[in-house]
Design an enzyme around this catalytic site. Structure first.
Site, PDB file in Angstrom:
ATOM      1  CG  ASP A 167      -8.820   2.634   1.127  1.00 62.61           C
ATOM      2  OD1 ASP A 167      -7.877   2.076   0.413  1.00 62.61           O
ATOM      3  OD2 ASP A 167      -8.159   2.891   2.292  1.00 62.61           O
ATOM      4  CG  ASP A 187      -2.108   0.684   0.990  1.00 64.84           C
ATOM      5  OD1 ASP A 187      -2.414   1.283   0.196  1.00 64.84           O
ATOM      6  OD2 ASP A 187      -3.009   0.940   2.095  1.00 64.84           O
TER       7      ASP A 187
HETATM    8  C1  LIG Z   1     -12.618   5.343   3.121  1.00 70.94           C
HETATM    9  O1  LIG Z   1     -11.548   5.232   3.638  1.00 70.94           O
HETATM   10  C2  LIG Z   1     -10.692   6.423   3.216  1.00 70.94           C
HETATM   11  C3  LIG Z   1      -9.260   6.060   4.129  1.00 70.94           C
HETATM   12  O2  LIG Z   1      -8.839   4.729   4.200  1.00 70.94           O
HETATM   13  C4  LIG Z   1     -11.251   7.695   3.633  1.00 70.94           C
HETATM   14  O3  LIG Z   1     -10.196   8.719   3.159  1.00 70.94           O
HETATM   15  C5  LIG Z   1     -12.489   7.707   2.933  1.00 70.94           C
HETATM   16  O4  LIG Z   1     -13.151   9.121   3.345  1.00 70.94           O
HETATM   17  C6  LIG Z   1     -13.270   6.634   3.400  1.00 70.94           C
HETATM   18  N1  LIG Z   1     -14.785   6.871   3.185  1.00 70.94           N
HETATM   19  C7  LIG Z   1     -15.527   6.967   2.112  1.00 70.94           C
HETATM   20  C8  LIG Z   1     -16.964   7.226   2.010  1.00 70.94           C
HETATM   21  O5  LIG Z   1     -14.973   6.601   1.006  1.00 70.94           O
END
Ligand SMILES: *[C@@H]1O[C@H](CO)[C@@H](O)[C@H](O)[C@H]1NC(C)=O
Ligand SMILES: *[C@@H]1O[C@H](CO)[C@@H](O)[C@H](O)[C@H]1NC(C)=O
Ligand SMILES: *[C@@H]1O[C@H](CO)[C@@H](O)[C@H](O)[C@H]1NC(C)=O
Length: 476
Positions: free
Chosen positions: A265, A200
């Site tokens: 993600d 990652d």
């Molecule tokens: C999902 O995860 C990341 C960090 O891993 C984050 O920045 C992001 O805002 C999160 N939420 C969504 C709704 O994608």
């Protein structure tokens, strides 16, 4: 998909090549020629994308899975269920399985003995016919700078400097000892019997998330690839996240990794659901951008897309998207030939989710798209833009077989790239010219297991927001 929609699938209108469809004004199209792109063997010798499960979905959204903890017992519980899903084999741990601040005497990552015993986990998984995946990030621990790289007199701090923000220093990849450190880590993974490595925070890519990542961390991907090769164990290298798609770097990823993350993600930020449709729209658009870039630089790709965890296995109230949307997600991951790494709670798959994941005809399509990824062909023009009403084609292979996806993504919720606003049911129609093909094809609707007969000029379907169809074409 309701039977109303299937019966609305009207095909092969006229012999003129122009398909007359309600709501779709057509002029004779000047669709560009189809460039057929294929997947060939990946750098570590794989001919299809990884299929399995990863812990991130539940880790990021723990309320979906009450009572869950990221430890050996709970991972085994999930992956024992994975063993019952035909076609899926990789049980992969996300961040959190290892000791956080330092490595062993040679600066190599260690498992967190309070929660994991990696060699025992590997043995358990292998006894069930499964494979083990682990998660790492580039660099060595700041705490380990005074340790020597195994079988050398080079201290880690001699070849690794600064602070990348993940309690690690940044390697100078021009130093031969740096490769030896990577080799020692890959050898340790080989000894543990690891099968899959997720690397990652690779740059360029991994847009700033509060770390101080180096501008160009592509050396870590090259070093890990070489390290895996010399270890003698077949391991996949999956790199993350939202990696740079310019030609220079796309070629590096393509030569060194087996799959690459196309998006950030996918998760629902601590909600009691796994994902939202807005995020899924973004994931589809990122795949579109990825394959459009790939088409510019390559005739064949040696790397598979990783669209991140596949969050379709649990019922709609836990997945966070409707059944029609879940099917559309599965269709797009399959169409892309992407990693099928499930992030759902495998102990609570519903009947619909189980069928999405294991349907034999859909898995046959996935075997086809492991060789031919789908590419966008806009209805009406054959273009590659983001569209609310979209068509995709994979292949055709020399045998004449192809896969076509028609979709209505519904209103753009903010990140879909297409900006559409209609929540009406609409015809999505793609002529052979739009798709870049000619001739007569026998068409089959995969999810509904319905033969749609011989078609001479195109396909169309009436689709509500979030709905799609997955079609196979065979030359008649
Ligand atoms: C999902 O995860 C990341 C960090 O891993 C984050 O920045 C992001 O805002 C999160 N939420 C969504 C709704 O994608
Ligand atoms: C490494 O060694 C130097 C010199 O002895 C010392 O000043 C430094 O604190 C040590 N760093 C770590 C992380 O142990
Ligand atoms: C959905 O599945 C969860 C388990 O994942 C279960 O607790 C819940 O009752 C189910 N809801 C519906 C509406 O079936």
């Amino acid at each position: 998909m309701t039977s109303r929609l299937i019966s609305a699938l009207v095909l092969g209108l006229g012999a003129t090549g122009a398909v007359a469809a309600p709501n779709t004004k057509r002029t004779s199209s000047h669709a560009p020629q189809l460039k057929i792109i294929s997947y060939k063997e990946t750098p570590n010798g794989f001919r299809s994308a990884a299929r399995g499960w990863n812990s991130f979905g539940i880790q990021a959204n723990p309320l979906t899975t009450p009572g869950w903890k990221f430890d050996q017992e709970h991972v085994i519980e999930q992956c024992d269920h994975l063993a019952g899903l035909p076609g899926y084999d990789t049980c992969s741990l996300d961040s959190g399985w290892s000791v956080g601040g330092n490595g062993d005497d040679y600066g190599r990552i260690m498992y967190d003995e309070d929660n994991f015993n990696i060699p025992m986990l590997a043995d358990h998984l292998h006894s069930k016919g499964l494979k083990l995946g682990v998660y790492i990030v580039p660099g060595a621990f700041l705490q380990d700078v005074n340790k020597t790289i195994i079988n050398t007199d080079v201290r880690i701090g001699d070849v690794c400097h600064g602070d990348e923000g993940l309690v690690r220093c940044i390697f100078d990849y021009t130093q031969p000892a740096v490769q030896l450190w990577h080799n020692s880590c890959a050898d340790l993974f080989a000894k543990w019997k690891v099968d899959f490595v997720k690397l990652d925070f690779v740059t360029p890519g991994s847009p700033d998330n509060g770390q101080h990542l180096p501008a160009d961390g592509s050396g870590s991907v090259i070093a890990w690839h070489k390290a895996i090769q010399q270890s003698g164990r077949k391991m996949r290298l999956d790199i993350s996240w939202k990696l740079d798609r310019t030609e220079k770097y796309f070629k590096i990823w393509n030569e060194n990794a087996d799959s690459m993350r196309t998006d950030q993600d996918l998760n629902n930020s601590q909600q009691p659901t796994f994902v939202s449709w807005e995020v899924v729209q973004r994931a589809f658009d990122n795949y579109r951008q990825w394959i459009v870039a790939g088409l510019q630089y390559f005739d064949h790709l040696n790397i598979y897309p990783d669209m991140d965890n596949l969050l379709v296995g649990n019922n709609a109230s836990v997945s966070g998207i409707t059944d029609a949307q879940r099917q559309t997600v599965m269709t797009h991951y399959i169409g892309a030939g992407a990693n099928l790494i499930i992030g759902s709670d495998l102990t609570h798959l519903d009947k619909f989710g189980l069928n999405l994941l294991t349907n034999k005809a859909a898995r046959d399509v996935a075997d086809f798209t492991a060789q031919y990824p789908m590419q966008p062909r806009n209805p009406g023009t054959g273009g590659q833009d983001a569209k609310q009403l979209q068509a995709w084609i994979a292949g055709p292979a020399p045998t004449g077989k192809a896969v076509v996806v028609l979709a209505n993504y519904g209103p753009d919720l903010g990140q879909g790239g297409f900006g559409g606003t209609s929540s009406a049911e609409q015809w999505v129609s793609a002529s052979w010219e739009d798709l870049g093909i000619k001739g007569t094809y026998r068409v089959h609707d995969v999810w509904n297991n319905k033969d749609l007969g011989k078609q001479k000029s195109g396909v169309k379907a009436k689709l509500g927001p979030g709905e799609s169809v997955l079609l196979t074409l065979t030359r008649a």
